[in-house]
Scaffold this motif. Structure first.
Motif, PDB file in Angstrom:
ATOM      1  N   ARG A  43      20.167  14.694  36.540  1.00 38.07           N
ATOM      2  CA  ARG A  43      19.860  14.022  37.640  1.00 38.07           C
ATOM      3  C   ARG A  43      18.991  14.957  38.369  1.00 38.07           C
ATOM      4  N   ILE A  44      18.919  16.190  38.436  1.00 43.62           N
ATOM      5  CA  ILE A  44      18.675  17.099  39.455  1.00 43.62           C
ATOM      6  C   ILE A  44      16.623  17.100  39.288  1.00 43.62           C
ATOM      7  N   ARG A  45      16.394  17.329  40.409  1.00 42.39           N
ATOM      8  CA  ARG A  45      14.841  17.178  40.480  1.00 42.39           C
ATOM      9  C   ARG A  45      14.494  18.416  41.159  1.00 42.39           C
ATOM     10  N   PRO A  46      13.388  18.915  40.919  1.00 46.33           N
ATOM     11  CA  PRO A  46      12.503  18.732  39.642  1.00 46.33           C
ATOM     12  C   PRO A  46      13.417  19.328  38.418  1.00 46.33           C
ATOM     13  N   LEU A  47      13.283  18.947  37.306  1.00 45.20           N
ATOM     14  CA  LEU A  47      14.074  19.603  36.313  1.00 45.20           C
ATOM     15  C   LEU A  47      13.484  21.097  36.026  1.00 45.20           C
ATOM     16  N   PRO A  48      14.323  21.895  36.009  1.00 44.37           N
ATOM     17  CA  PRO A  48      14.028  23.279  35.458  1.00 44.37           C
ATOM     18  C   PRO A  48      13.078  23.231  34.237  1.00 44.37           C
ATOM     19  N   TYR A  49      12.125  24.131  34.153  1.00 42.05           N
ATOM     20  CA  TYR A  49      11.331  24.152  32.883  1.00 42.05           C
ATOM     21  C   TYR A  49      12.351  24.341  31.533  1.00 42.05           C
ATOM     22  N   LYS A  50      13.326  25.052  31.556  1.00 45.34           N
ATOM     23  CA  LYS A  50      14.062  25.149  30.426  1.00 45.34           C
ATOM     24  C   LYS A  50      14.809  23.807  29.844  1.00 45.34           C
ATOM     25  N   MET A  51      14.918  23.163  31.052  1.00 49.92           N
ATOM     26  CA  MET A  51      15.563  21.542  30.524  1.00 49.92           C
ATOM     27  C   MET A  51      14.511  20.882  30.007  1.00 49.92           C
TER      28      MET A  51
END
Length: 157
Positions: A43-51
């Motif tokens: 649900r976190i935004r923005p999604l980290p690049y690794k995710m």
């Protein structure tokens, strides 16, 4: 446009050992799935690049696997005929089911918790369970989570 039948029902009809994406990746593509971010908070935004990278890798083979499973279903027959028809019938049966969100009751909802009956709790302990269950339900509904959601923080009020 592709017909999406999803992996669960075809893998059951094809009598594969398992129906997880991890198994299907190994079975059809010889790829070991990376499950590093499987249980992350998406649900976190923005999604980290690794995710984002993980999500891309996790879904890269889906259409290829679907094509292979579809071909296998079309080519195979059992005692009842075409297995693809079986998948569509079962998919239809699932899709017409009505989802009903559980209704919370301060009085009895907590009594259905798995293992509660065997716990042999006294009235005071059951009261604590009822309060915690009510709090968990309230937080889950406020956060648009499943009522089985376990909050990771404590209420502020």
């Amino acid at each position: 446009m592709r017909d999406h039948i999803g992996p669960y029902l075809p893998s059951k009809v094809l009598e594969l050992d398992r129906n997880s994406l991890e198994f299907l990746l190994k079975y059809y593509c010889g790829v070991n799935a990376n499950k590093e971010y499987q249980t992350s908070d998406w649900r976190i935004r923005p999604l980290p690049y690794k995710m984002v990278k993980y999500a891309r890798e996790d879904t890269h083979y889906l259409l290829y696997i679907q094509d292979l499973m579809l071909k296998e279903l079309l080519d195979s027959r059992d005692d009842f005929g075409n297995r693809l028809a079986k998948v569509f019938i079962k998919s239809y049966e699932v899709s017409v089911q009505m989802y009903e969100k559980s209704v919370f009751s301060n009085l009895t909802s907590y009594l259905h918790l798995h293992g509660l009956a065997e716990a042999n709790l006294d009235a005071k302990q059951l009261g604590v369970v009822a309060i915690l269950y009510g709090w968990r339900d309230k937080v889950a509904r406020k956060e648009y989570e499943s009522t089985g959601f376990v909050p990771m923080s404590y209420p502020t009020n």
